[in-house]
Design a protein around this motif. Structure first.
Motif, mmCIF file in Angstrom:
data_model
loop_
_atom_site.group_PDB
_atom_site.id
_atom_site.type_symbol
_atom_site.label_atom_id
_atom_site.label_comp_id
_atom_site.label_asym_id
_atom_site.label_seq_id
_atom_site.Cartn_x
_atom_site.Cartn_y
_atom_site.Cartn_z
ATOM 1 N N ILE A 1 0.880 -1.164 0.000
ATOM 2 C CA ILE A 1 0.000 0.000 0.000
ATOM 3 C C ILE A 1 0.917 1.212 0.000
ATOM 4 O O ILE A 1 1.715 1.407 0.917
ATOM 5 C CB ILE A 1 -0.931 0.030 1.238
ATOM 6 N N GLN A 2 0.817 2.023 -1.038
ATOM 7 C CA GLN A 2 1.721 3.148 -1.179
ATOM 8 C C GLN A 2 1.121 4.463 -0.692
ATOM 9 O O GLN A 2 1.845 5.370 -0.298
ATOM 10 C CB GLN A 2 2.142 3.274 -2.645
ATOM 11 N N ASN A 3 -0.206 4.573 -0.760
ATOM 12 C CA ASN A 3 -0.857 5.838 -0.431
ATOM 13 C C ASN A 3 -2.301 5.555 -0.041
ATOM 14 O O ASN A 3 -2.973 4.761 -0.690
ATOM 15 C CB ASN A 3 -0.810 6.749 -1.663
ATOM 16 N N ILE A 4 -2.769 6.193 1.021
ATOM 17 C CA ILE A 4 -4.183 6.152 1.407
ATOM 18 C C ILE A 4 -4.627 7.614 1.502
ATOM 19 O O ILE A 4 -4.504 8.250 2.536
ATOM 20 C CB ILE A 4 -4.404 5.441 2.759
ATOM 21 N N GLN A 5 -5.073 8.154 0.381
ATOM 22 C CA GLN A 5 -5.414 9.572 0.303
ATOM 23 C C GLN A 5 -6.921 9.750 0.495
ATOM 24 O O GLN A 5 -7.722 9.238 -0.274
ATOM 25 C CB GLN A 5 -4.997 10.133 -1.049
ATOM 26 N N LEU A 6 -7.285 10.488 1.539
ATOM 27 C CA LEU A 6 -8.695 10.747 1.849
ATOM 28 C C LEU A 6 -8.958 12.241 1.839
ATOM 29 O O LEU A 6 -8.092 13.045 2.201
ATOM 30 C CB LEU A 6 -9.056 10.175 3.225
ATOM 31 N N THR A 7 -10.161 12.612 1.431
ATOM 32 C CA THR A 7 -10.559 14.015 1.435
ATOM 33 C C THR A 7 -11.891 14.152 2.154
ATOM 34 O O THR A 7 -12.697 13.223 2.182
ATOM 35 C CB THR A 7 -10.637 14.574 -0.004
ATOM 36 N N ASN A 8 -12.104 15.301 2.739
ATOM 37 C CA ASN A 8 -13.314 15.572 3.506
ATOM 38 C C ASN A 8 -14.044 16.755 2.879
ATOM 39 O O ASN A 8 -13.453 17.801 2.642
ATOM 40 C CB ASN A 8 -12.934 15.891 4.955
ATOM 41 N N GLN A 9 -15.331 16.592 2.623
ATOM 42 C CA GLN A 9 -16.101 17.634 1.955
ATOM 43 C C GLN A 9 -16.668 18.685 2.906
ATOM 44 O O GLN A 9 -16.864 19.831 2.500
ATOM 45 C CB GLN A 9 -17.229 16.997 1.151
ATOM 46 N N SER B 1 -10.225 19.451 3.170
ATOM 47 C CA SER B 1 -8.807 19.140 3.262
ATOM 48 C C SER B 1 -8.570 17.675 2.917
ATOM 49 O O SER B 1 -9.496 16.887 2.774
ATOM 50 C CB SER B 1 -8.260 19.467 4.651
ATOM 51 N N MET B 2 -7.279 17.322 2.786
ATOM 52 C CA MET B 2 -6.869 15.993 2.384
ATOM 53 C C MET B 2 -5.828 15.480 3.368
ATOM 54 O O MET B 2 -5.059 16.256 3.924
ATOM 55 C CB MET B 2 -6.288 16.060 0.962
ATOM 56 N N VAL B 3 -5.813 14.152 3.551
ATOM 57 C CA VAL B 3 -4.827 13.524 4.423
ATOM 58 C C VAL B 3 -4.362 12.221 3.780
ATOM 59 O O VAL B 3 -5.132 11.562 3.083
ATOM 60 C CB VAL B 3 -5.402 13.271 5.840
ATOM 61 N N ASN B 4 -3.085 11.881 3.991
ATOM 62 C CA ASN B 4 -2.546 10.595 3.566
ATOM 63 C C ASN B 4 -2.303 9.773 4.825
ATOM 64 O O ASN B 4 -1.459 10.139 5.647
ATOM 65 C CB ASN B 4 -1.248 10.772 2.777
ATOM 66 N N LEU B 5 -3.031 8.672 4.982
ATOM 67 C CA LEU B 5 -2.888 7.843 6.173
ATOM 68 C C LEU B 5 -1.685 6.909 6.106
ATOM 69 O O LEU B 5 -1.290 6.348 7.116
ATOM 70 C CB LEU B 5 -4.155 7.020 6.408
ATOM 71 N N ALA B 6 -1.101 6.709 4.933
ATOM 72 C CA ALA B 6 0.071 5.836 4.785
ATOM 73 C C ALA B 6 1.325 6.704 4.791
ATOM 74 O O ALA B 6 1.696 7.279 3.782
ATOM 75 C CB ALA B 6 -0.024 5.038 3.489
ATOM 76 N N LEU B 7 1.967 6.786 5.924
ATOM 77 C CA LEU B 7 3.168 7.612 6.030
ATOM 78 C C LEU B 7 4.409 6.855 5.597
ATOM 79 O O LEU B 7 5.505 7.399 5.603
ATOM 80 C CB LEU B 7 3.317 8.127 7.459
ATOM 81 N N GLY B 8 4.238 5.615 5.199
ATOM 82 C CA GLY B 8 5.292 4.762 4.673
ATOM 83 C C GLY B 8 4.612 3.569 4.043
ATOM 84 O O GLY B 8 3.397 3.424 4.123
ATOM 85 N N PRO B 9 5.373 2.700 3.398
ATOM 86 C CA PRO B 9 4.755 1.542 2.761
ATOM 87 C C PRO B 9 4.125 0.606 3.792
ATOM 88 O O PRO B 9 4.668 0.415 4.877
ATOM 89 C CB PRO B 9 5.905 0.858 2.032
ATOM 90 N N ILE B 10 2.985 0.036 3.422
ATOM 91 C CA ILE B 10 2.289 -0.936 4.265
ATOM 92 C C ILE B 10 2.254 -2.238 3.479
ATOM 93 O O ILE B 10 1.722 -2.285 2.369
ATOM 94 C CB ILE B 10 0.863 -0.460 4.591
ATOM 95 N N ILE B 11 2.831 -3.292 4.041
ATOM 96 C CA ILE B 11 2.945 -4.576 3.347
ATOM 97 C C ILE B 11 1.790 -5.478 3.776
ATOM 98 O O ILE B 11 1.565 -5.681 4.967
ATOM 99 C CB ILE B 11 4.285 -5.271 3.675
ATOM 100 N N LEU B 12 1.084 -6.024 2.783
ATOM 101 C CA LEU B 12 0.040 -7.002 3.046
ATOM 102 C C LEU B 12 0.473 -8.339 2.475
ATOM 103 O O LEU B 12 0.963 -8.407 1.346
ATOM 104 C CB LEU B 12 -1.282 -6.579 2.410
ATOM 105 N N GLN B 13 0.281 -9.396 3.264
ATOM 106 C CA GLN B 13 0.590 -10.742 2.803
ATOM 107 C C GLN B 13 -0.682 -11.429 2.304
ATOM 108 O O GLN B 13 -1.777 -10.862 2.381
ATOM 109 C CB GLN B 13 1.217 -11.541 3.941
#
Length: 110
Positions: free
Chosen positions: A31-39, A69-81
């Motif tokens: 997981i490289q990016n979790i970009q969320l926005t709020n209306q 505004s926007m936020v990225n919840l993945a501040l680094g790579p997240i590895i899923l098996q």
């Protein structure tokens, strides 16, 4: 083995944990990016990983996001098996976003 770039849209219809992406049995994922926005308003968002190896869900991120505004919840790579999943939740359905994934397929390519 091949790398496949994917995206998963998060547009909730309720405030319960929503599975956004599940890693299949022949792949691992980054997981490289979790970009969320709020209306509108200020809302809380959270990210969770379900680990299939021990059937446990853990929270990996939690933050408040202000209106427009926007936020990225993945501040680094997240590895899923294999069998793991990424879940997102929010206290409002006005929060939406996209998850950027690199899937490493270890199965046979046809």
């Amino acid at each position: 083995m091949s790398n496949i770039f994917k995206s998963a849209i998060y547009k909730p219809t309720s405030t319960v944990n929503t599975t956004v992406y599940s890693c299949n049995a022949t792949a691992r994922a980054v997981i490289q990016n979790i970009q969320l926005t709020n209306q509108s308003g200020s809302h809380t968002v959270g990210a969770y990983v379900f680990s299939s190896s021990n059937a446990t869900t853990v929270q990996i991120a939690n933050t408040s996001i202000s209106a427009n505004s926007m936020v990225n919840l993945a501040l680094g790579p997240i590895i899923l098996q294999e069998g793991d999943a990424l879940l997102l939740s929010t206290d409002s359905t006005v929060v939406a976003g996209i998850v950027s994934i690199m899937e490493i397929n270890r199965g046979l390519i046809s």
